[in-house]
Design an enzyme around this catalytic site. Structure first.
Site, mmCIF file in Angstrom:
data_model
loop_
_atom_site.group_PDB
_atom_site.id
_atom_site.type_symbol
_atom_site.label_atom_id
_atom_site.label_comp_id
_atom_site.label_asym_id
_atom_site.label_seq_id
_atom_site.Cartn_x
_atom_site.Cartn_y
_atom_site.Cartn_z
ATOM 1 N N GLU A 1 -24.783 28.220 -3.830
ATOM 2 C CA GLU A 1 -23.596 27.348 -3.747
ATOM 3 C C GLU A 1 -22.850 27.552 -2.431
ATOM 4 O O GLU A 1 -22.430 26.593 -1.784
ATOM 5 C CB GLU A 1 -22.655 27.624 -4.931
ATOM 6 C CG GLU A 1 -23.208 27.169 -6.264
ATOM 7 C CD GLU A 1 -23.707 25.734 -6.202
ATOM 8 O OE1 GLU A 1 -22.925 24.849 -5.856
ATOM 9 O OE2 GLU A 1 -24.889 25.502 -6.471
ATOM 10 N N GLU B 1 -31.282 20.875 -0.516
ATOM 11 C CA GLU B 1 -31.648 21.935 -1.474
ATOM 12 C C GLU B 1 -32.489 23.023 -0.804
ATOM 13 O O GLU B 1 -32.239 24.216 -0.996
ATOM 14 C CB GLU B 1 -32.414 21.336 -2.663
ATOM 15 C CG GLU B 1 -31.518 20.663 -3.676
ATOM 16 C CD GLU B 1 -30.435 21.597 -4.187
ATOM 17 O OE1 GLU B 1 -30.777 22.620 -4.797
ATOM 18 O OE2 GLU B 1 -29.264 21.327 -3.947
HETATM 19 ZN ZN LIG Z 1 -28.215 23.144 -4.468
#
Ligand SMILES: [Zn+2]
Length: 267
Positions: A134, A191
């Site tokens: 995060e 990501e």
């Molecule tokens: Zn992520």
């Protein structure tokens, strides 16, 4: 007024390219500075009703555990990106046993839901991977990128943010976009970037990089009422687990180092 709006849009679009920490070009309609100030407001607005319902930091032991882990991660984050030392970093545990989720807004405003703890039963190493991932999104400015998407699809919000002579209105629009940003899915490229940065932050903070692989395995298995919320905002890049596994040998020396692990005090 309409012409000014259009001009402002064109101006914003022409200066809207930025580069992420891994060298990727990002399209940016929102400056990181604006994303940070909007996120501060969005964070307060998101937490206020939860506090009124008595859903904030209810378990002192859990709050302490999560804070201790996060303080070591933030110490590494500010080493990686010194400008983030001035962010108003903050972590909140939200009491919501059905929600498997965690997020970090622009400027280091973080939350983790009790559902993630209850349903995944993560080790400290695995919690460090969640929060490291995060924090990586924030360091790489991914929330500003998602706010840009939110604003670009809502021309009125862009107009308000760009040219309004009513700052209150503009702020509300930007804060709304900031609150929306943590609910929008990241791109698979973002990501991969967050996986790569997050596992490094965690290893340098003293957490086992192999936990990144087991975390995503647990996440994939967590079922019940559909897949965890976390997976809808963090779609799997291709071969996520293999890619993380391949990073482990590079990360182990950081993890096994006898260096002291500094902490960054959080409120
Ligand atoms: Zn992520």
């Amino acid at each position: 007024m309409k012409r000014y709006t259009l001009l402002a849009l064109v101006a914003v679009l022409t200066v809207a390219c930025a580069t992420s920490p891994t060298g990727r070009r990002q399209l940016m309609l929102v400056s990181e500075e604006s994303a940070i100030s909007a996120s501060k407001e969005a964070y307060a607005q998101t937490l206020k009703p939860l506090a009124e319902e008595g859903k904030i930091n209810n378990d002192p032991a859990l709050k302490q555990r999560v804070t201790a882990i996060t303080e070591k991660l933030v110490a590494q984050a500010v080493k990686m990106r010194p400008a983030s030392r001035n962010w108003e970093w903050s972590i909140t545990v939200i009491d919501d046993p059905e929600t498997v989720n965690a997020w970090c807004m622009a400027g280091g405003k973080m939350a983790i839901y009790t559902g993630l703890i209850e349903k995944l039963d993560p080790s400290d190493d695995e919690i460090a991977q969640v929060m490291g991932h995060e924090i990586a999104h924030a360091l790489a400015n991914h929330q500003a990128e998602k706010m840009s998407v939110a604003m670009a699809t809502t021309v009125g919000v862009v107009a308000a943010g760009a040219v309004s002579d009513r700052p209150g209105l503009a702020m509300t629009g930007a804060a709304a976009a900031a609150a929306l940003a943590v609910k929008l899915p990241n791109s698979r490229t973002a990501e991969s970037e967050a996986d790569r940065i997050g596992i490094e932050l965690a290893a340098k903070a003293g957490y086992d990089p192999r936990a990144a692989v087991t975390l995503w395995q647990k996440m994939a298995k967590a079922g019940g009422n559909g897949p965890p919320q976390f997976l809808s905002t963090h779609p799997a890049p291709q071969n996520r687990q293999q890619a993380l596994n391949a990073l482990v040998p590079q990360m182990l020396p950081y993890y096994q180092s006898k260096e002291p692990r500094p902490t960054f005090d959080l409120p």
